[in-house]
Design a protein around this motif. Structure first.
Motif, PDB file in Angstrom:
ATOM      1  N   THR A 135     -58.285  93.963-118.458  1.00 36.67           N
ATOM      2  CA  THR A 135     -59.178  92.844-118.138  1.00 36.67           C
ATOM      3  C   THR A 135     -59.351  91.883-119.315  1.00 36.67           C
ATOM      4  N   ARG A 140     -55.275  87.970-118.265  1.00 37.74           N
ATOM      5  CA  ARG A 140     -55.353  86.570-117.820  1.00 37.74           C
ATOM      6  C   ARG A 140     -54.010  85.860-117.985  1.00 37.74           C
ATOM      7  N   LYS A 164     -66.165  94.376-115.534  1.00 36.77           N
ATOM      8  CA  LYS A 164     -65.245  93.419-116.148  1.00 36.77           C
ATOM      9  C   LYS A 164     -64.118  93.057-115.188  1.00 36.77           C
ATOM     10  N   ALA A 167     -65.531  90.643-112.727  1.00 36.66           N
ATOM     11  CA  ALA A 167     -65.735  89.324-113.335  1.00 36.66           C
ATOM     12  C   ALA A 167     -64.413  88.583-113.486  1.00 36.66           C
ATOM     13  N   LEU A 168     -63.364  89.298-113.893  1.00 31.65           N
ATOM     14  CA  LEU A 168     -62.061  88.665-114.039  1.00 31.65           C
ATOM     15  C   LEU A 168     -61.514  88.233-112.681  1.00 31.65           C
ATOM     16  N   ALA A 170     -63.223  87.337-110.103  1.00 33.44           N
ATOM     17  CA  ALA A 170     -63.957  86.135-109.692  1.00 33.44           C
ATOM     18  C   ALA A 170     -63.461  84.904-110.444  1.00 33.44           C
ATOM     19  N   GLU A 171     -63.198  85.078-111.739  1.00 33.42           N
ATOM     20  CA  GLU A 171     -62.695  83.969-112.561  1.00 33.42           C
ATOM     21  C   GLU A 171     -61.343  83.480-112.056  1.00 33.42           C
ATOM     22  N   LEU A 172     -60.429  84.419-111.787  1.00 35.11           N
ATOM     23  CA  LEU A 172     -59.092  84.046-111.344  1.00 35.11           C
ATOM     24  C   LEU A 172     -59.092  83.475-109.931  1.00 35.11           C
ATOM     25  N   SER A 173     -60.017  83.957-109.104  1.00 33.35           N
ATOM     26  CA  SER A 173     -60.109  83.454-107.721  1.00 33.35           C
ATOM     27  C   SER A 173     -60.377  81.963-107.689  1.00 33.35           C
ATOM     28  N   SER A 174     -61.114  81.495-108.684  1.00 30.72           N
ATOM     29  CA  SER A 174     -61.500  80.084-108.697  1.00 30.72           C
ATOM     30  C   SER A 174     -60.354  79.166-109.095  1.00 30.72           C
ATOM     31  N   GLU A 175     -59.294  79.722-109.672  1.00 33.82           N
ATOM     32  CA  GLU A 175     -58.214  78.860-110.150  1.00 33.82           C
ATOM     33  C   GLU A 175     -56.868  79.119-109.488  1.00 33.82           C
TER      34      GLU A 175
END
Length: 328
Positions: A135, A140, A164, A167-168, A170-175
């Motif tokens: 993570t 990333r 973690k 959270a990762l 969710a972060e990647l889903s947005s991009e």
């Protein structure tokens, strides 16, 4: 001398260009045209860390440089990265230092980019499911790079800390234009077409019973006391590396993932099928069947840093980014 900070380097990195540029550079390394001596390191045992030096010269790219990189695992969970680096670029015609730049961002990018190159060379063309173990920074980098070389539609993130991983995801889903979710390692690998191990594991996080036929595995994790891949996977896979010399060298250059099974008689050094450069040049074949398991074990070589640094410095000069200083 041009000086570039981390945020500037991150903004200047073109991942697509880097993946493309790594192919001829790895071919240069395999053909003996590039120079990249084995990594050396000064140990800091009380912190379980070390400082390594990685010089490299790639004539086809016209770059001569060295990277100084520290690995301090105890930084995990703090504001500091576990890997931190600087790169100094020299004029290959005169030996004069010409640029100083952050190497932490370059290490992250070039590692993910070369794993993506391995996927371009070895993964099935219809690979749509990516499992990422880890993570951190490399998790990333690998997701972003892999999505450039294969039509990834589903990303599964697994880590020691479920929070973690969530959270990762969710972060990647947005991009990303893909479904991203946090799962367990076993769930991540079940049916995955590409599996990217990016951990500091003591015990293998990739185990043969968890893998699906046809998967391409990439492993970039480095722990002097551990390994990411189990013996059975190593034994069954078509194994490829950046450099046989580097991968099979003793600490701090080589990989326990290969050295341990060799020491235990599970495989011999000849089990390493090819270097990436040999696949690029066509001197060695890649995947031979849809169900074949392929494995790229990375230890990191200076040629990768040299290519990335050259691209960044060129972009910086074109865009007038960075600060010019005088050393003399």
């Amino acid at each position: 001398m041009l000086v570039l900070g981390r945020s500037q380097v991150e903004a200047l990195i073109d991942m697509d260009a880097l993946i493309d540029a790594l192919a001829p550079a790895m071919a240069d390394l395999s053909a003996g045209r590039a120079s990249a001596p084995d990594r050396i390191a000064a140990l800091v045992p009380e912190r379980e860390g070390f400082l390594a030096a990685m010089p490299g010269y790639v004539p086809s790219t016209g770059v001569l440089m060295t990277k100084l990189v520290s690995l301090f695992p105890r930084n995990a969970g703090t504001s500091l990265p576990t890997h931190q680096a600087v790169i100094v670029v020299f004029d290959p015609a005169t030996g004069a230092p010409s640029a100083l730049l952050d190497g932490t961002a370059i290490t992250a990018a070039r590692t993910g980019a070369c794993s993506a190159l391995s996927a371009r060379l070895l993964a099935r063309e219809d690979a749509t499911v990516l499992a990422v173990l880890g993570t951190g920074v490399q998790a990333r980098s690998h997701v972003r790079a892999m999505c450039r070389v294969r039509p990834i539609r589903e990303v599964r993130v697994a880590g020691r800390d479920p929070a973690k991983a969530a959270a990762l995801a969710a972060e990647l889903s947005s991009e990303l234009d893909a479904e991203v979710r946090a799962v367990t390692p076993v769930e991540a690998l079940d049916g995955a077409h590409i599996a990217a191990a990016t951990t500091h594991a003591l015990e293998p996080v990739v185990r043969r019973p968890w893998l699906t036929p046809g998967v391409h595995v990439t492993s970039v994790g480095y722990n002097p006391a551990g390994r990411e891949i189990d013996d059975a996977t190593i034994a069954d896979a078509l194994v490829c590396v950046e450099s046989r010399q580097a991968a099979l060298a003793p600490f701090p250059a080589g990989s326990n993932d290969l050295l341990v099974p060799i020491r235990h008689g599970v495989i011999t050094a000849e089990h390493v099928h090819a270097e990436l450069g040999e696949l690029v040049s066509g001197n060695k074949p890649g995947r031979t069947s849809p169900d074949q398991i392929t494995l790229y074990k990375s230890v990191g070589v200076a040629v990768q840093d040299a290519v990335a640094a050259a691209l960044v410095v060129t972009a910086a000069r074109v865009q007038s980014v960075g600060e010019e200083i005088t050393l003399a």
